[in-house]
Each structure stands twice: as C-alpha cells, then as structure tokens.
Scaffold this motif. Sequence first.
Motif, PDB file in Angstrom:
ATOM      1  N   THR A  50     -57.701  27.392 -39.908  1.00 49.11           N
ATOM      2  CA  THR A  50     -58.664  28.456 -40.159  1.00 49.11           C
ATOM      3  C   THR A  50     -58.115  29.384 -41.238  1.00 49.11           C
ATOM      4  OG1 THR A  50     -57.744  29.789 -38.353  1.00 49.11           O
ATOM      5  CG2 THR A  50     -59.642  28.414 -37.825  1.00 49.11           C
ATOM      6  N   ASP A  51     -59.035  30.065 -41.921  1.00 46.73           N
ATOM      7  CA  ASP A  51     -58.616  31.009 -42.956  1.00 46.73           C
ATOM      8  C   ASP A  51     -58.336  32.379 -42.344  1.00 46.73           C
ATOM      9  OD1 ASP A  51     -61.085  32.253 -42.561  1.00 46.73           O
ATOM     10  OD2 ASP A  51     -61.975  31.396 -44.372  1.00 46.73           O
ATOM     11  N   ASP A  57     -60.082  34.935 -42.169  1.00 45.02           N
ATOM     12  CA  ASP A  57     -61.222  35.501 -41.447  1.00 45.02           C
ATOM     13  C   ASP A  57     -61.577  34.708 -40.186  1.00 45.02           C
ATOM     14  OD1 ASP A  57     -61.587  37.552 -43.335  1.00 45.02           O
ATOM     15  OD2 ASP A  57     -62.695  36.183 -44.646  1.00 45.02           O
ATOM     16  N   ASN A  96     -62.482  31.516 -40.155  1.00 44.91           N
ATOM     17  CA  ASN A  96     -63.405  30.419 -40.459  1.00 44.91           C
ATOM     18  C   ASN A  96     -62.645  29.106 -40.554  1.00 44.91           C
ATOM     19  OD1 ASN A  96     -65.675  32.210 -40.848  1.00 44.91           O
ATOM     20  ND2 ASN A  96     -64.683  32.819 -42.749  1.00 44.91           N
ATOM     21  N   SER A 110     -54.820  31.879 -40.152  1.00 47.82           N
ATOM     22  CA  SER A 110     -54.726  33.239 -40.684  1.00 47.82           C
ATOM     23  C   SER A 110     -53.407  33.892 -40.278  1.00 47.82           C
ATOM     24  CB  SER A 110     -55.889  34.083 -40.194  1.00 47.82           C
ATOM     25  OG  SER A 110     -55.860  34.210 -38.790  1.00 47.82           O
TER      26      SER A 110
END
Length: 143
Positions: free
Chosen positions: A20-21, A23, A25, A130
């Motif tokens: 995931t990034d 944020d 996502n 993240s």
Amino acid sequence: MEKIELIRGDTSDVYKFQRTDADGNVITTKAEKMWITFKKAPESKTVSFQKTLDNGISFSEEDYCYRFKIASEDTRKLACGNYGFDIAIINEAGEKKTLLNNGILELIEGNIESKYNLDYDKTDLSIDYSAHMAGYISISPLT
C-alpha cells in the motif's frame, strides 16, 4: 516484529500480502523485483533460503496480492531455532525498498500439540507499505 512458527520440514500455509502507498491505497502494479531472504542471524552473509518474485513469490492481478509459502525442502536440513527474514523490492521507479525488516521464522521440532494448537489464522497478511517511511512495516490480517 512479525513471526512465523513452523515445524522444521513441514510446508507452511500460503501467506499473502499487499503493498500500500502512504495513503493506504493498494499498489496495483507488480514490483519489478521482490525477494524474501531467510538467514540464521540478521548480520550473517549466509542465506539459509530465499524466495524471489516468480520463483517462490507470485503476484495476482485479480486481487493485487503477493503470495508465498515455505516448502518442506526449504527447512528440512536447517537446525531448529530462530531465523531472521526480510522482504525487499525494486519498485516501479527502480528504487530498492525494504518492506519488512527483522521478521522471525521459528523452526520447531514437530509434535502433535504444537502442530494442532494454532491460536490464529496466519494465511491472510497485509503489508502496510506506508509505514516504510517510519522504517517499520507491519503484517496484519487482510480485511
């Protein structure tokens, strides 16, 4: 710190995780390269065994999950005890990133009690990419 307990010489469940990034996502593109490295000690130059993308680690474009399992031949000849592992990638921008550092694989001798008294399902995992910015990646059950 993430921990996998496995009876030496057994085949593990299939573990899966997503990137995931910042944020939260899900990253839907496949990493350029990925490897999971297992060593007896983190500072050791000797690799006990390793999985790589498309050679032990697979990626699904349907759910954007990476999957791996530890085969019996990976651990059959290893001594019981703790082994460190990490997950690293070369991302789409060509940058090397460590997704998980200081994971523990505990190899134990087999017996009925340890094999069947499992306290949780370890087959669905998620990597929070993240958290890399903070230097720590968490593996947790997928929701």
